[in-house]
Design a protein around this motif. Structure first.
Motif, PDB file in Angstrom:
ATOM      1  N   LEU A  43     -50.156  37.921   8.352  1.00 17.39           N
ATOM      2  CA  LEU A  43     -49.278  36.961   9.034  1.00 17.39           C
ATOM      3  C   LEU A  43     -49.789  36.687  10.444  1.00 17.39           C
ATOM      4  CD1 LEU A  43     -45.779  38.307   7.929  1.00 17.39           C
ATOM      5  CD2 LEU A  43     -46.764  36.074   7.333  1.00 17.39           C
ATOM      6  N   LEU A  44     -50.226  37.732  11.123  1.00 17.81           N
ATOM      7  CA  LEU A  44     -50.739  37.566  12.478  1.00 17.81           C
ATOM      8  C   LEU A  44     -52.037  36.769  12.491  1.00 17.81           C
ATOM      9  CD1 LEU A  44     -50.201  38.206  15.437  1.00 17.81           C
ATOM     10  CD2 LEU A  44     -51.547  40.267  15.145  1.00 17.81           C
ATOM     11  N   TYR A  45     -52.936  37.063  11.563  1.00 19.67           N
ATOM     12  CA  TYR A  45     -54.171  36.288  11.476  1.00 19.67           C
ATOM     13  C   TYR A  45     -53.875  34.821  11.170  1.00 19.67           C
ATOM     14  CZ  TYR A  45     -57.539  40.133  11.772  1.00 19.67           C
ATOM     15  OH  TYR A  45     -58.316  41.173  12.207  1.00 19.67           O
ATOM     16  N   LEU A  46     -52.942  34.573  10.257  1.00 20.65           N
ATOM     17  CA  LEU A  46     -52.573  33.181   9.958  1.00 20.65           C
ATOM     18  C   LEU A  46     -52.039  32.485  11.209  1.00 20.65           C
ATOM     19  CD1 LEU A  46     -50.917  33.478   6.444  1.00 20.65           C
ATOM     20  CD2 LEU A  46     -52.967  32.158   7.023  1.00 20.65           C
ATOM     21  N   ALA A  47     -51.212  33.195  11.975  1.00 20.39           N
ATOM     22  CA  ALA A  47     -50.690  32.614  13.213  1.00 20.39           C
ATOM     23  C   ALA A  47     -51.823  32.254  14.167  1.00 20.39           C
ATOM     24  CB  ALA A  47     -49.725  33.595  13.878  1.00 20.39           C
ATOM     25  N   MET A  48     -52.803  33.139  14.293  1.00 18.20           N
ATOM     26  CA  MET A  48     -53.924  32.853  15.196  1.00 18.20           C
ATOM     27  C   MET A  48     -54.760  31.679  14.687  1.00 18.20           C
ATOM     28  SD  MET A  48     -55.161  36.607  16.553  1.00 18.20           S
ATOM     29  CE  MET A  48     -55.271  37.433  14.973  1.00 18.20           C
ATOM     30  N   ILE A  49     -54.943  31.599  13.379  1.00 19.11           N
ATOM     31  CA  ILE A  49     -55.693  30.473  12.805  1.00 19.11           C
ATOM     32  C   ILE A  49     -54.971  29.169  13.090  1.00 19.11           C
ATOM     33  CG2 ILE A  49     -56.362  29.375  10.624  1.00 19.11           C
ATOM     34  CD1 ILE A  49     -56.936  32.281   9.584  1.00 19.11           C
TER      35      ILE A  49
ATOM     36  N   THR B 209     -72.558  45.022   5.391  1.00 16.61           N
ATOM     37  CA  THR B 209     -71.499  44.022   5.334  1.00 16.61           C
ATOM     38  C   THR B 209     -71.696  43.091   4.145  1.00 16.61           C
ATOM     39  OG1 THR B 209     -71.188  44.120   7.726  1.00 16.61           O
ATOM     40  CG2 THR B 209     -70.374  42.155   6.612  1.00 16.61           C
ATOM     41  N   ALA B 210     -72.911  42.666   3.901  1.00 18.96           N
ATOM     42  CA  ALA B 210     -73.194  41.792   2.752  1.00 18.96           C
ATOM     43  C   ALA B 210     -72.867  42.501   1.448  1.00 18.96           C
ATOM     44  CB  ALA B 210     -74.652  41.346   2.777  1.00 18.96           C
ATOM     45  N   LEU B 211     -73.178  43.774   1.366  1.00 18.97           N
ATOM     46  CA  LEU B 211     -72.879  44.547   0.165  1.00 18.97           C
ATOM     47  C   LEU B 211     -71.366  44.675  -0.018  1.00 18.97           C
ATOM     48  CD1 LEU B 211     -73.895  46.242  -2.212  1.00 18.97           C
ATOM     49  CD2 LEU B 211     -73.947  48.207  -0.667  1.00 18.97           C
ATOM     50  N   GLN B 212     -70.661  44.985   1.055  1.00 18.16           N
ATOM     51  CA  GLN B 212     -69.207  45.090   0.979  1.00 18.16           C
ATOM     52  C   GLN B 212     -68.591  43.762   0.550  1.00 18.16           C
ATOM     53  OE1 GLN B 212     -68.573  46.450   5.020  1.00 18.16           O
ATOM     54  NE2 GLN B 212     -67.753  48.384   4.267  1.00 18.16           N
TER      55      GLN B 212
ATOM     56  N   HIS C 232     -63.150  39.273   7.318  1.00 18.97           N
ATOM     57  CA  HIS C 232     -64.584  38.989   7.368  1.00 18.97           C
ATOM     58  C   HIS C 232     -64.825  37.529   7.777  1.00 18.97           C
ATOM     59  CE1 HIS C 232     -68.812  38.836   6.228  1.00 18.97           C
ATOM     60  NE2 HIS C 232     -68.534  37.764   5.501  1.00 18.97           N
ATOM     61  N   HIS C 233     -64.143  36.616   7.123  1.00 17.82           N
ATOM     62  CA  HIS C 233     -64.361  35.200   7.438  1.00 17.82           C
ATOM     63  C   HIS C 233     -63.795  34.828   8.806  1.00 17.82           C
ATOM     64  CE1 HIS C 233     -66.333  33.870   3.820  1.00 17.82           C
ATOM     65  NE2 HIS C 233     -65.496  34.615   3.118  1.00 17.82           N
ATOM     66  N   PHE C 234     -62.703  35.462   9.210  1.00 16.45           N
ATOM     67  CA  PHE C 234     -62.114  35.175  10.522  1.00 16.45           C
ATOM     68  C   PHE C 234     -63.024  35.662  11.644  1.00 16.45           C
ATOM     69  CE2 PHE C 234     -59.533  36.202  14.208  1.00 16.45           C
ATOM     70  CZ  PHE C 234     -58.740  35.063  14.356  1.00 16.45           C
ATOM     71  N   SER C 235     -63.483  36.911  11.543  1.00 13.88           N
ATOM     72  CA  SER C 235     -64.191  37.493  12.685  1.00 13.88           C
ATOM     73  C   SER C 235     -65.710  37.476  12.566  1.00 13.88           C
ATOM     74  CB  SER C 235     -63.712  38.921  12.933  1.00 13.88           C
ATOM     75  OG  SER C 235     -63.831  39.698  11.778  1.00 13.88           O
ATOM     76  N   ARG C 236     -66.251  37.513  11.373  1.00 14.53           N
ATOM     77  CA  ARG C 236     -67.711  37.559  11.239  1.00 14.53           C
ATOM     78  C   ARG C 236     -68.333  36.175  11.073  1.00 14.53           C
ATOM     79  NH1 ARG C 236     -70.898  42.489  10.949  1.00 14.53           N
ATOM     80  NH2 ARG C 236     -69.397  44.161  10.862  1.00 14.53           N
ATOM     81  N   THR C 237     -67.763  35.348  10.202  1.00 16.19           N
ATOM     82  CA  THR C 237     -68.384  34.049   9.938  1.00 16.19           C
ATOM     83  C   THR C 237     -67.723  32.924  10.712  1.00 16.19           C
ATOM     84  OG1 THR C 237     -66.992  33.434   8.048  1.00 16.19           O
ATOM     85  CG2 THR C 237     -68.938  34.807   7.593  1.00 16.19           C
ATOM     86  N   GLY C 238     -66.476  33.134  11.166  1.00 12.76           N
ATOM     87  CA  GLY C 238     -65.761  32.084  11.882  1.00 12.76           C
ATOM     88  C   GLY C 238     -65.265  30.969  10.974  1.00 12.76           C
ATOM     89  N   ASP C 239     -65.291  31.193   9.672  1.00 14.18           N
ATOM     90  CA  ASP C 239     -64.831  30.192   8.709  1.00 14.18           C
ATOM     91  C   ASP C 239     -63.315  30.325   8.564  1.00 14.18           C
ATOM     92  OD1 ASP C 239     -64.297  28.501   6.587  1.00 14.18           O
ATOM     93  OD2 ASP C 239     -65.867  29.316   5.286  1.00 14.18           O
ATOM     94  N   LEU C 240     -62.590  29.614   9.434  1.00 13.65           N
ATOM     95  CA  LEU C 240     -61.130  29.739   9.467  1.00 13.65           C
ATOM     96  C   LEU C 240     -60.484  29.202   8.194  1.00 13.65           C
ATOM     97  CD1 LEU C 240     -60.328  28.828  13.179  1.00 13.65           C
ATOM     98  CD2 LEU C 240     -60.782  31.062  12.156  1.00 13.65           C
TER      99      LEU C 240
ATOM    100  N   ALA D 158     -54.901  43.276  -2.938  1.00 16.03           N
ATOM    101  CA  ALA D 158     -54.554  43.064  -1.531  1.00 16.03           C
ATOM    102  C   ALA D 158     -55.664  43.504  -0.583  1.00 16.03           C
ATOM    103  CB  ALA D 158     -53.259  43.801  -1.193  1.00 16.03           C
ATOM    104  N   LYS D 159     -56.291  44.632  -0.865  1.00 16.40           N
ATOM    105  CA  LYS D 159     -57.346  45.131   0.025  1.00 16.40           C
ATOM    106  C   LYS D 159     -58.506  44.149   0.090  1.00 16.40           C
ATOM    107  CE  LYS D 159     -60.230  49.140   0.978  1.00 16.40           C
ATOM    108  NZ  LYS D 159     -60.594  50.505   0.567  1.00 16.40           N
ATOM    109  N   SER D 160     -58.901  43.597  -1.056  1.00 15.24           N
ATOM    110  CA  SER D 160     -60.010  42.637  -1.088  1.00 15.24           C
ATOM    111  C   SER D 160     -59.641  41.349  -0.365  1.00 15.24           C
ATOM    112  CB  SER D 160     -60.393  42.322  -2.532  1.00 15.24           C
ATOM    113  OG  SER D 160     -60.848  43.486  -3.176  1.00 15.24           O
ATOM    114  N   LEU D 161     -58.437  40.860  -0.620  1.00 13.53           N
ATOM    115  CA  LEU D 161     -57.998  39.632   0.056  1.00 13.53           C
ATOM    116  C   LEU D 161     -58.007  39.825   1.568  1.00 13.53           C
ATOM    117  CD1 LEU D 161     -55.048  38.594  -2.281  1.00 13.53           C
ATOM    118  CD2 LEU D 161     -57.183  37.312  -1.942  1.00 13.53           C
ATOM    119  N   HIS D 162     -57.480  40.967   2.007  1.00 13.35           N
ATOM    120  CA  HIS D 162     -57.408  41.226   3.452  1.00 13.35           C
ATOM    121  C   HIS D 162     -58.807  41.384   4.051  1.00 13.35           C
ATOM    122  CE1 HIS D 162     -56.563  43.456   7.193  1.00 13.35           C
ATOM    123  NE2 HIS D 162     -55.542  42.632   7.223  1.00 13.35           N
TER     124      HIS D 162
END
Length: 143
Positions: A86-92, A24-27, A51-59, A42-46
């Motif tokens: 859009l769905l992740y933003l809604a959850m945040i 994960t750190a390498l990715q 990663h930050h939403f589910s792994r680090t919790g940094d919303l 787009a792939k990197s942004l997503h």
């Protein structure tokens, strides 16, 4: 002898976990590098948003990546990345108590998703949220 067997059995999951963390750190560093070279990737942004939403919790950081992705021109990004962002933003926004923004993102998600029937998890999540519309909302529920 039994202690050695038990310890060796514990070593396998620990090794898998360490390998997963390293991978994960390498990715993460690869996607960050790609973004430095191509800020609209787009792939990197997503991936970094997830990663930050589910792994680090940094919303805050996750929101930044997802917002950048959603703001790209529609023809520059695969529809799935836009819809999920859009769905992740809604959850945040929902977690942060920004209900009007959450509702706006849920509605955009529902409006832009071409085939919600094949994505029942996302559809159910957005429907559950819309059913629970609190008193702050002035918008009537959509069936």
């Amino acid at each position: 002898m039994a202690i050695i067997i038990v310890l060796s059995m514990l070593a396998v999951p620990v090794t898998r976990y360490v390998n997963s963390v390293q991978r994960t750190a390498l990715q993460k560093s690869e996607y960050e590098q790609r973004l430095r070279e191509q800020p609209d990737d787009a792939k990197s942004l997503h991936w970094l948003g997830v990663h930050h939403f589910s792994r680090t919790g940094d919303l805050r950081q996750a929101e930044e990546y997802f917002r950048k992705l959603v703001e790209l021109e529609h023809n520059q990004i695969p529809p799935l990345y836009r819809q999920r962002s859009l769905l992740y933003l809604a959850m945040i926004y929902q977690r942060e108590g920004r209900h009007e923004k959450a509702e706006e993102m849920y509605m955009l998600f529902v409006d832009t998703h071409p085939d919600l029937d094949n994505d029942l998890v996302l559809l159910n999540y957005s429907r559950q949220y819309m059913k629970q519309k609190p008193a702050w909302s002035n918008t009537p529920n959509k069936p």
